[in-house]
Structure formats: structure tokens, C-alpha cells
Design an enzyme around this catalytic site. Structure first.
Site, PDB file in Angstrom:
ATOM      1  N   ASP A  10      -2.244   9.566  12.144  1.00 50.40           N
ATOM      2  CA  ASP A  10      -3.170  10.267  11.256  1.00 50.40           C
ATOM      3  C   ASP A  10      -3.044   9.703   9.849  1.00 50.40           C
ATOM      4  O   ASP A  10      -2.216  10.130   9.050  1.00 50.40           O
ATOM      5  CB  ASP A  10      -2.947  11.778  11.277  1.00 50.40           C
ATOM      6  CG  ASP A  10      -3.550  12.424  12.514  1.00 50.40           C
ATOM      7  OD1 ASP A  10      -4.140  11.705  13.348  1.00 50.40           O
ATOM      8  OD2 ASP A  10      -3.434  13.657  12.654  1.00 50.40           O
ATOM      9  N   TYR A  61      -7.756  10.512   7.347  1.00 50.65           N
ATOM     10  CA  TYR A  61      -8.528  11.739   7.519  1.00 50.65           C
ATOM     11  C   TYR A  61      -9.972  11.566   7.051  1.00 50.65           C
ATOM     12  O   TYR A  61     -10.608  12.501   6.564  1.00 50.65           O
ATOM     13  CB  TYR A  61      -7.862  12.919   6.794  1.00 50.65           C
ATOM     14  CG  TYR A  61      -6.634  13.412   7.517  1.00 50.65           C
ATOM     15  CD1 TYR A  61      -6.678  14.520   8.357  1.00 50.65           C
ATOM     16  CD2 TYR A  61      -5.424  12.747   7.392  1.00 50.65           C
ATOM     17  CE1 TYR A  61      -5.555  14.961   9.033  1.00 50.65           C
ATOM     18  CE2 TYR A  61      -4.296  13.167   8.060  1.00 50.65           C
ATOM     19  CZ  TYR A  61      -4.360  14.271   8.889  1.00 50.65           C
ATOM     20  OH  TYR A  61      -3.242  14.689   9.563  1.00 50.65           O
ATOM     21  N   HIS A  67      -0.850  23.534  17.633  1.00 47.32           N
ATOM     22  CA  HIS A  67      -0.704  22.475  18.633  1.00 47.32           C
ATOM     23  C   HIS A  67       0.422  22.773  19.636  1.00 47.32           C
ATOM     24  O   HIS A  67       1.001  21.851  20.212  1.00 47.32           O
ATOM     25  CB  HIS A  67      -0.461  21.122  17.957  1.00 47.32           C
ATOM     26  CG  HIS A  67      -1.518  20.756  16.971  1.00 47.32           C
ATOM     27  ND1 HIS A  67      -2.843  20.653  17.309  1.00 47.32           N
ATOM     28  CD2 HIS A  67      -1.440  20.474  15.634  1.00 47.32           C
ATOM     29  CE1 HIS A  67      -3.550  20.319  16.236  1.00 47.32           C
ATOM     30  NE2 HIS A  67      -2.737  20.211  15.212  1.00 47.32           N
ATOM     31  N   HIS A 106       1.622  19.981  11.096  1.00 52.98           N
ATOM     32  CA  HIS A 106       1.809  19.755   9.664  1.00 52.98           C
ATOM     33  C   HIS A 106       2.958  20.606   9.122  1.00 52.98           C
ATOM     34  O   HIS A 106       2.796  21.463   8.251  1.00 52.98           O
ATOM     35  CB  HIS A 106       0.517  20.043   8.913  1.00 52.98           C
ATOM     36  CG  HIS A 106      -0.617  19.194   9.380  1.00 52.98           C
ATOM     37  ND1 HIS A 106      -1.932  19.502   9.138  1.00 52.98           N
ATOM     38  CD2 HIS A 106      -0.642  18.034  10.088  1.00 52.98           C
ATOM     39  CE1 HIS A 106      -2.717  18.574   9.679  1.00 52.98           C
ATOM     40  NE2 HIS A 106      -1.951  17.686  10.260  1.00 52.98           N
TER      41      HIS A 106
END
Length: 479
Positions: A197, A200, A329, A358
Site C-alpha cells: 500500500d 493510495y 481486516h 493500520h
């Protein structure tokens, strides 16, 4: 006395109850959920006119410069950059003295379109046959549009080669991302293990690929001077059939090349490298990994190749964590865990780094390889052959902190905190390495979690307790 006349069965019951209470106490007292309070609101992306994401130099000056390892053993570097207006030169001039470039290499140029965006000219150039442990200076561009940088190659691959890896994930390009990057730049890290990631860009309507350019400029103060080892995450998939974009990982694969063919991989999404005394395996959480798929076949052949007398430290990178006690998640990595965890245990992987969530979390050495759908062995157990699992998707991206940990903290979880930050893995030699996680706090990088690792092939086992977890029974594992 009453106790003297107590039956054997009564005493046994009391002892069992006392043991159960003691076990429950130990299970939870060895897991820490940090009480550090950090704002949970998402941080804003840096504006397009912020100095950290603006183009450097004049017309067609090379920008978004980034390095990664260019071969399997660390004697090559891939130099990548973008010229925004016209192709320009794809030559890299380099040498061991600043301003004296006795070598040159010619790279390739590509570009791509994504919906209504057209990229600049993306250059990739491999510098090969470099000397170990040597600082090289290199120059890009021509005329008044040149830029100069430097990098240092790793020491020779050897079991006692010391090295410091930075670990960053889910960085994005917010004000918090900038803090994480600045904190890492102030460290002694020599190469970043990046767990997915990146930009973004897909957060924006129609996936604004301009945000790939701004991200490349943001990280350039590090990526132009030391390699980042890339892992793809879900924000790199960028599958948008509603606007005609159906090629998976398109911008990522155009911009970020990796040396996958040198490890026999058919895809740049999974590969391996050796660096100093570490063997690093990169896996793709968003590519097929079921039995007999290309990634499964590659990993089955790759793990037995690792020579622990040469590279005693075995590290795996992926995006989705296999162990995660955050509600965000939760259980997403379960199918990959079932597929690959037995191999990680069999080959004694030291650490598995992941992102996606996160927040920060580190586990004890646990495994759950005994579980199947017909038995009750469904709780992770202490296993000295298992890796530690570290979730470090806390770079600072625009989606904000994942602050909803599940309660109670499971016994496999050693430390967890809902904060942004980065980590360092300081490999000292074949026997010891020091790991530290640095939270972003009040403008400083504060060590919030740290421990020493003793290598299980060359040193004494570092954990002398099972932290209240049941121990794993022997299980034959076939590869």
C-alpha cells in the site's frame, strides 16, 4: 481439619482450578495492549502544492527517483525515475567518487495511460557487477536537468554480515506519513522492507494517478539513496472496470520493478533476495496461492533453497497479516495462513512482516498447524519453530488508525498499539538481532516495543517461557 479429610478427588479438583486460574493470569499478563492514546481521525493528504510533493528542478528534470535490489545476491541495483515532459536520456552514469563517473548503463523507457491520466516517461536501469560494501555516486539527466545521488551496496552475503533494515507499511502521503518518513530518515536504517500500500491514489475519484507522482516525490529523500524492497498491497490492485481499467496492478508494475526473474519467479508480485545475512521472501496476498498455483509452486521450491549457514535470518514480507487481533481486516489472512503456515514452521522463518491493518501488533512465536475442521485444536499454541508475526500497517495513510482491537487480547498477541510509526531490525551477526518499533509521538520517534532475537540455528533460544500458551505436539510436515 476439614482439609485433612478432603477426598483425593476434591484436592485434585482444587489443584486443577488453581492451575486454570494461574494459566489464565499468565496468558493475559504477557500480552500488552498499549494505553497510549492517539487521535483516530484520518490525517489529510499533503496538498498538491506542498513542497514535499512538488517537482524538483527545471524542465524535464528526473524525479521520483527510487532504488531497489537488482539481482538475487545484492551486487546489482535497479535505478528508476520519471521524466515528466519528454523521454530524455535513460543513461545512468556512476562511479565510486563524487563527480567522477567512470561507468554508465543504459536503461529502458516506458509509459502508461490510466483512464484520463497519461504518465511521464518512466525509466528503469540496472547497474550490475557492483562491489559489495561500496558507496557509489550516480547521475541522471542531461544538460541543465541533471541530478546526482549516491547509494551504498550491502556487505557480502555472509552469516555474520551485520545490517539494519527499516520496516514501513501503508505509508500514503498525509501529514502523518511525512512524520513517519522523517523519523525513518533520522534512523540508521540501510534498506526499507516495504509491506505494501504505497500511494493510495485509488482513494480519489477515478483513481487519480497524479497521486502516484506526488508519492514518488515524497519518498525520494530515502528511495533515491537506499533500496526499498517492494511488496504489493490491495491499494495497488486498481481494478476499475467501470472506467475501463481491468489490468491488475497496472501503475505499480509500470513504476516499481523488482528482480523477480533472478529467483525463478514468473511474477514481480512474489520473489526473493539475499541481503547481508538475511534471506527475504516477498509474497503476494492478492495473487492466487492455492495448491499448484504459480505462487504456491514457486514458494514450495524456494524455501528449501535457503542455506541458513549462509543467510541465518529468514524474513517473509506480505500485505495481509496471518495473525491479527484487530477488528479491522480480522481473519482476512486465514486462507493464506492455512496454506503456508506449515511451511513457515518447518523452515523456521524468523519473522513475518505484514501491513494492511493500520495499527501495530507483534505476536509471540505461535502456530496453529494442528487445526483442521474435524478436531478441537483450534487455538494457536506456543511453538519455538514458528515465526513472530508483526503487523506494521501504520505508516500514516489517509484512511486513519485502526483503533478497534478485539477484547480480551488473545494469548498469542504480545504487544499491540493503535498508533503510526516504523520499525527497525538491526541484525548484529549470525546469533543476535535487535528489533524496535518507533511510534510517532509529539514530533519524535519513541521506542514503544523492542526485543532481542537469538537465532535458532546459531544461538540459544531466547524465550524460556511459553507465556501460558499450550505447547505444540510434534506433527510431521510434508512439503
Amino acid at each position: 481439619m476439614k482439609i485433612a479429610h478432603e477426598s483425593c478427588s476434591g484436592r485434585l479438583f482444587r489443584y486443577l482450578m488453581f492451575g486454570a486460574i494461574l494459566t489464565m493470569t499468565v496468558r493475559h499478563c504477557y500480552g500488552v495492549t498499549s494505553k497510549y492514546i492517539r487521535k483516530l481521525e484520518a490525517s489529510a493528504d499533503l496538498p498538491l502544492d506542498d513542497e514535499h510533493v512538488l517537482s524538483q528542478g527545471g524542465y524535464n528534470t528526473p524525479e521520483q527517483v527510487h532504488l531497489t535490489q537488482g539481482d538475487h545476491d545484492g551486487r546489482a541495483v535497479i535505478v528508476s525515475w520519471v521524466t515528466p515532459s519528454e523521454p530524455g536520456s535513460s543513461v545512468v552514469n556512476y562511479g565510486t567518487s563524487k563527480g567522477q563517473y567512470e561507468h554508465s548503463a543504459n536503461g529502458s523507457i516506458t509509459s502508461y495511460k490510466f483512464y484520463d491520466y497519461t504518465s511521464g516517461f518512466i525509466h528503469h536501469c540496472v547497474l550490475s557487477d557492483l562491489e559489495y560494501g561500496t558507496t557509489y555516486f550516480y547521475k541522471l539527466g542531461t544538460g541543465n536537468s541533471t541530478r546526482e545521488f549516491s547509494f551504498t551496496t550491502p556487505p557480502r552475503v555472509n552469516q555474520d554480515s551485520s545490517y539494519i533494515f527499516g520496516i514501513i507499511g501503508d505509508l500514503g502521503q498525509t501529514y502523518d506519513s511525512l512524520k513517519t518518513l522523517e523519523h525513518y530518515l533520522g534512523s540508521k536504517g540501510q534498506t526499507v522492507l516495504y509491506v505494501g500500500d504505497l500511494s493510495y491514489a485509488d482513494h480519489y475519484p477515478y483513481d487519480s494517478n497524479v497521486r502516484w507522482d506526488t508519492w514518488g516525490r515524497l519518498v525520494e529523500p530515502s528511495t533515491a539513496y537506499q533500496p526499498w524492497i517492494w511488496t504489493a498491497g490491495n491499494h495497488e490492485i486498481e481494478y476499475l472496470p467501470q472506467i475501463g481499467e481491468v489490468e491488475l496492478f497496472k501503475p505499480y508494475r509500470q513504476r516499481y520493478h523488482v528482480p523477480h526473474t533472478s529467483s525463478g519467479s514468473l511474477s514481480p508480485l512474489w520473489y526473493s533476495i539475499k541481503r547481508a545475512s538475511a534471506y527475504i521472501i516477498v509474497l503476494s496476498s492478492y495473487s492466487s496461492y492455492a495448491k499448484y498455483t504459480p505462487q504456491w509452486n514457486w514458494l514450495q521450491k524456494e524455501l528449501p533453497k535457503v542455506k541458513r549457514h549462509e543467510t541465518p535470518w529468514l524474513i517473509v514480507l506480505m500485505h495481509t497479516p496471518l495473525y491479527n487481533s484487530n477488528s479491522y481486516h480480522y481473519m482476512e489472512g486465514e486462507s493464506m495462513r492455512v496454506q503456508f503456515e506449515p511451511w513457515f514452521v518447518k523452515f523456521k522463518v524468523d519473522i513475518v512482516f505484514a501491513g494492511h491493518v493500520h495499527a501495530y501488533e507483534r505476536t509471540h512465536r505461535v502456530s496453529n498447524v494442528l487445526y483442521d475442521i474435524e478436531n478441537n485444536n483450534c487455538v494457536p499454541v506456543y511453538d519455538k519453530s514458528a515465526p513472530m508475526y508483526v503487523t506494521i500497517g501504520d505508516g500514516g495513510n489517509i484512511e486513519g488508525i485502526a483503533g478497534n482491537f478485539r477484547d480480551p487480547q488473545p494469548a498469542y498477541s504480545a504487544y499491540r498499539e493503535a498508533s503510526f510509526g516504523h520499525a527497525l531490525l538491526d541484525i548484529k551477526n549470525r546469533t543476535h538481532a535487535y528489533y524496535s518499533w518507533h511510534r510517532n509521538q509529539d514530533g519524535k520517534a519513541v521506542v514503544a516495543d523492542s526485543f532481542w532475537l537469538s537465532n535458532r540455528h546459531h544461538g540459544k533460544w531466547e524465550e524460556h517461557t511459553n507465556f501460558g500458551l499450550p505447547r505444540r505436539r510434534k506433527l510431521p510436515l510434508k512439503l
